[in-house]
Design a protein around this motif. Structure first.
Motif, PDB file in Angstrom:
ATOM      1  N   ILE A   2      26.955 -84.162  41.647  1.00  0.00           N
ATOM      2  CA  ILE A   2      28.410 -84.286  41.634  1.00  0.00           C
ATOM      3  C   ILE A   2      28.807 -85.750  41.782  1.00  0.00           C
ATOM      4  O   ILE A   2      29.720 -86.235  41.109  1.00  0.00           O
ATOM      5  CB  ILE A   2      29.030 -83.444  42.768  1.00  0.00           C
ATOM      6  CG1 ILE A   2      28.755 -81.962  42.521  1.00  0.00           C
ATOM      7  CG2 ILE A   2      30.523 -83.697  42.862  1.00  0.00           C
ATOM      8  CD1 ILE A   2      29.244 -81.054  43.615  1.00  0.00           C
ATOM      9  N   LYS A   4      27.145 -88.380  40.786  1.00  0.00           N
ATOM     10  CA  LYS A   4      26.914 -89.071  39.516  1.00  0.00           C
ATOM     11  C   LYS A   4      28.062 -88.835  38.538  1.00  0.00           C
ATOM     12  O   LYS A   4      28.420 -89.718  37.756  1.00  0.00           O
ATOM     13  CB  LYS A   4      25.595 -88.606  38.901  1.00  0.00           C
ATOM     14  CG  LYS A   4      24.353 -89.118  39.623  1.00  0.00           C
ATOM     15  CD  LYS A   4      23.089 -88.685  38.898  1.00  0.00           C
ATOM     16  CE  LYS A   4      21.856 -89.229  39.596  1.00  0.00           C
ATOM     17  NZ  LYS A   4      20.602 -88.818  38.910  1.00  0.00           N
ATOM     18  N   GLU A   5      28.645 -87.660  38.593  1.00  0.00           N
ATOM     19  CA  GLU A   5      29.771 -87.344  37.714  1.00  0.00           C
ATOM     20  C   GLU A   5      30.985 -88.215  38.024  1.00  0.00           C
ATOM     21  O   GLU A   5      31.762 -88.560  37.122  1.00  0.00           O
ATOM     22  CB  GLU A   5      30.130 -85.860  37.881  1.00  0.00           C
ATOM     23  CG  GLU A   5      31.216 -85.372  36.928  1.00  0.00           C
ATOM     24  CD  GLU A   5      31.553 -83.906  37.125  1.00  0.00           C
ATOM     25  OE1 GLU A   5      31.971 -83.249  36.161  1.00  0.00           O
ATOM     26  OE2 GLU A   5      31.402 -83.409  38.274  1.00  0.00           O
ATOM     27  N   TYR A   6      31.136 -88.603  39.282  1.00  0.00           N
ATOM     28  CA  TYR A   6      32.294 -89.393  39.689  1.00  0.00           C
ATOM     29  C   TYR A   6      32.116 -90.896  39.457  1.00  0.00           C
ATOM     30  O   TYR A   6      33.100 -91.626  39.345  1.00  0.00           O
ATOM     31  CB  TYR A   6      32.597 -89.163  41.174  1.00  0.00           C
ATOM     32  CG  TYR A   6      33.440 -87.938  41.438  1.00  0.00           C
ATOM     33  CD1 TYR A   6      34.828 -88.008  41.380  1.00  0.00           C
ATOM     34  CD2 TYR A   6      32.858 -86.723  41.759  1.00  0.00           C
ATOM     35  CE1 TYR A   6      35.615 -86.895  41.626  1.00  0.00           C
ATOM     36  CE2 TYR A   6      33.630 -85.598  42.008  1.00  0.00           C
ATOM     37  CZ  TYR A   6      35.011 -85.690  41.936  1.00  0.00           C
ATOM     38  OH  TYR A   6      35.785 -84.583  42.170  1.00  0.00           O
ATOM     39  N   LYS A 310      39.847 -81.771  32.451  1.00  0.00           N
ATOM     40  CA  LYS A 310      38.755 -81.890  33.418  1.00  0.00           C
ATOM     41  C   LYS A 310      38.589 -83.337  33.862  1.00  0.00           C
ATOM     42  O   LYS A 310      38.465 -83.624  35.061  1.00  0.00           O
ATOM     43  CB  LYS A 310      37.449 -81.374  32.816  1.00  0.00           C
ATOM     44  CG  LYS A 310      36.294 -81.410  33.794  1.00  0.00           C
ATOM     45  CD  LYS A 310      35.003 -80.859  33.181  1.00  0.00           C
ATOM     46  CE  LYS A 310      33.858 -80.945  34.183  1.00  0.00           C
ATOM     47  NZ  LYS A 310      32.576 -80.451  33.605  1.00  0.00           N
ATOM     48  N   SER A 311      38.599 -84.265  32.901  1.00  0.00           N
ATOM     49  CA  SER A 311      38.506 -85.689  33.245  1.00  0.00           C
ATOM     50  C   SER A 311      39.730 -86.142  34.037  1.00  0.00           C
ATOM     51  O   SER A 311      39.622 -86.992  34.925  1.00  0.00           O
ATOM     52  CB  SER A 311      38.368 -86.535  31.978  1.00  0.00           C
ATOM     53  OG  SER A 311      37.129 -86.271  31.334  1.00  0.00           O
ATOM     54  N   ILE A 314      39.097 -85.128  37.635  1.00  0.00           N
ATOM     55  CA  ILE A 314      38.066 -85.968  38.261  1.00  0.00           C
ATOM     56  C   ILE A 314      38.611 -87.368  38.533  1.00  0.00           C
ATOM     57  O   ILE A 314      38.361 -87.953  39.594  1.00  0.00           O
ATOM     58  CB  ILE A 314      36.808 -86.038  37.374  1.00  0.00           C
ATOM     59  CG1 ILE A 314      36.175 -84.652  37.239  1.00  0.00           C
ATOM     60  CG2 ILE A 314      35.781 -87.017  37.961  1.00  0.00           C
ATOM     61  CD1 ILE A 314      35.012 -84.601  36.265  1.00  0.00           C
TER      62      ILE A 314
END
Length: 450
Positions: A2, A4-6, A310-311, A314
């Motif tokens: 998670i 890494k996604e941020y 979704k982006s 985030i």
């Protein structure tokens, strides 16, 4: 995983936020310089500037909220590639912001006539009036500059406002030294000198940014519609639907802080001067975090315009994480250096001791302030302004002020009690705004999932 996604979103947010943070840091540095220089004139002078600012900031923040109503519309249109619409938004916002600044200046002038009815000492009212009425002239240039800055942030350009603000703030500090104390052959003007320096620097900010809009290609292409009819009623209505609620939302929060300052003033000049020192430091971290908030509005509005929800979600949460980290570091610094910071402002030992205690309370509410600021910026990017306004009214008028009065006067905790009310108000605001953004962003994702 998670985390890494941020990471890419942290980087993109910071790229936009750092110039805005430096811009805000420049503005608050001038505010701190004002307080430090005025503080060395005496406790009464520092208290009078605190009192005058607690009134002036009502109009200023209302005006800033009005200009912020433009950003989500510009950001969303820019994200969709609708550049003619962006140009039309610029034209109409210039008209709106100029008109609003004139009306606000008149209303704030009338509000100044009530300064002697707010429970302050005669000396604080007299000195505060000298500062306040001179500062009023800076309302128009400041809000025109801020409107141009909001447009620039909407199209993702944040660096030029930073350059202008840094130069203007250096000028402001120099003029403070010259006009407050009377150097280089000028007469010592005291608190009036501080207001004059601010007025001159804000005129420089406005004229410099206007010059850039007519010179730089990145802005000139949006000026093409300025030769056409001045007002587009549909655009005016659309912008007003966000600008007016945002203005009142900002006013609700700052009113709570201003009324808290007035309540502290009932306790005497020492309490009010101590409040000003602690509030100056709190404002420093808050203004830095506003840079993260500006990045959140830009990134979330652009992703919303692209239709990438979704982006968008985030990017919003990444901004909240960064804001909490920044203000948590500031909170730790306030606790560690609480006994040393007041020494910069005053030689009055009573003021130093109380200010040190207030800095502890300030440190505690940094996290809540960070969450409410960034969450509200995300909601602003979605042009969600009506429900947050009611949430603000509940948090600040029904929680912050009543509990501040209860703790400060009924429970006899003094200035510390008033600040506990501020802490609890921010706690409620942070919780409600975060819940609202989480719910709205999740709904957008679910409604548009395949």
């Amino acid at each position: 995983m998670i985390f890494k996604e941020y990471i890419p979103f942290y980087k993109r947010n910071l790229k936009l936020a750092i110039p805005v943070m430096l811009t805000q840091a420049g503005q608050i540095t001038v505010h701190l310089a004002d307080n430090i220089m005025v503080g060395h004139l005496g406790t009464a002078q520092l208290a009078s500037v605190s009192f005058a600012n607690s009134i002036f900031i009502l109009g200023m923040v209302f005006g800033i909220g009005f200009t912020q109503g433009l950003t989500p519309h510009v950001g969303q249109s820019f994200g969709k590639g609708e550049h003619k619409e962006v140009s039309a938004l610029l034209k109409n916002s210039l008209f709106l912001n100029f008109t609003a600044s004139l009306i606000l200046t008149l209303l704030m002038y009338l509000a100044g006539s009530y300064m002697d009815r707010m429970g302050q000492t005669d000396q604080v009212v007299a000195l505060g009036g000298e500062y306040y009425y001179r500062l009023l002239y800076s309302m128009l240039p400041f809000l025109v500059f801020f409107g141009l800055r909001q447009f620039s942030e909407g199209i993702g350009i944040t660096k030029y406002a930073m350059y202008i603000t840094i130069v203007a703030n250096i000028l402001n500090i120099i003029l403070n030294w010259v006009l407050i104390y009377g150097h280089w052959g000028f007469e010592a003007m005291g608190v009036k000198g501080a207001a004059t320096a601010t007025l001159i620097s804000r005129i420089v900010m406005m004229t410099s940014f206007l010059a850039l809009f007519f010179k730089l290609k990145c802005y000139k292409k949006y000026l093409t519609s300025l030769t056409k009819s001045l007002i587009d009623k549909d655009i005016i209505k659309r912008v007003l639907k966000t600008s007016i609620p945002l203005s009142f939302q900002n006013l609700v929060e700052i009113t709570a802080f201003s009324i808290s300052a007035i309540m502290v003033g009932w306790l005497g000049e020492v309490s009010l001067a101590s409040h000003q020192i602690a509030m100056s430091m709190s404002s420093f971290s808050f203004m830095l975090a506003l840079g993260i908030g500006a990045a959140a509005t830009i990134r979330v509005s652009h992703q919303y315009g692209y239709g990438d929800y979704k982006s968008m979600r985030i990017a919003g949460y990444a901004a909240i994480h960064l804001s909490v980290l920044l203000m948590s570091v500031a909170g730790v610094a306030y606790i560690v250096f609480r006994s040393y910071i007041p020494m910069i402002y005053t030689q009055d030992q009573s003021v130093r001791e109380l200010a040190a205690t207030l800095l502890i309370v300030s440190a505690l509410f940094q996290i809540f302030d960070a969450v409410q600021l960034a969450s509200l910026a995300c909601l602003r990017a979605l042009a969600d302004v009506k429900i947050p306004l009611f949430l603000s009214i509940f948090s600040y008028y029904l929680v912050c002020l009543p509990l501040g009065y209860l703790c400060g006067f009924v429970l006899d905790m003094g200035a510390v009690g008033v600040w506990i009310g501020l802490l609890l108000g921010l706690l409620f605001a942070a919780t409600l705004f975060l819940w609202r953004f989480g719910r709205m962003s999740k709904r957008l994702i679910n409604n548009n999932s395949i």
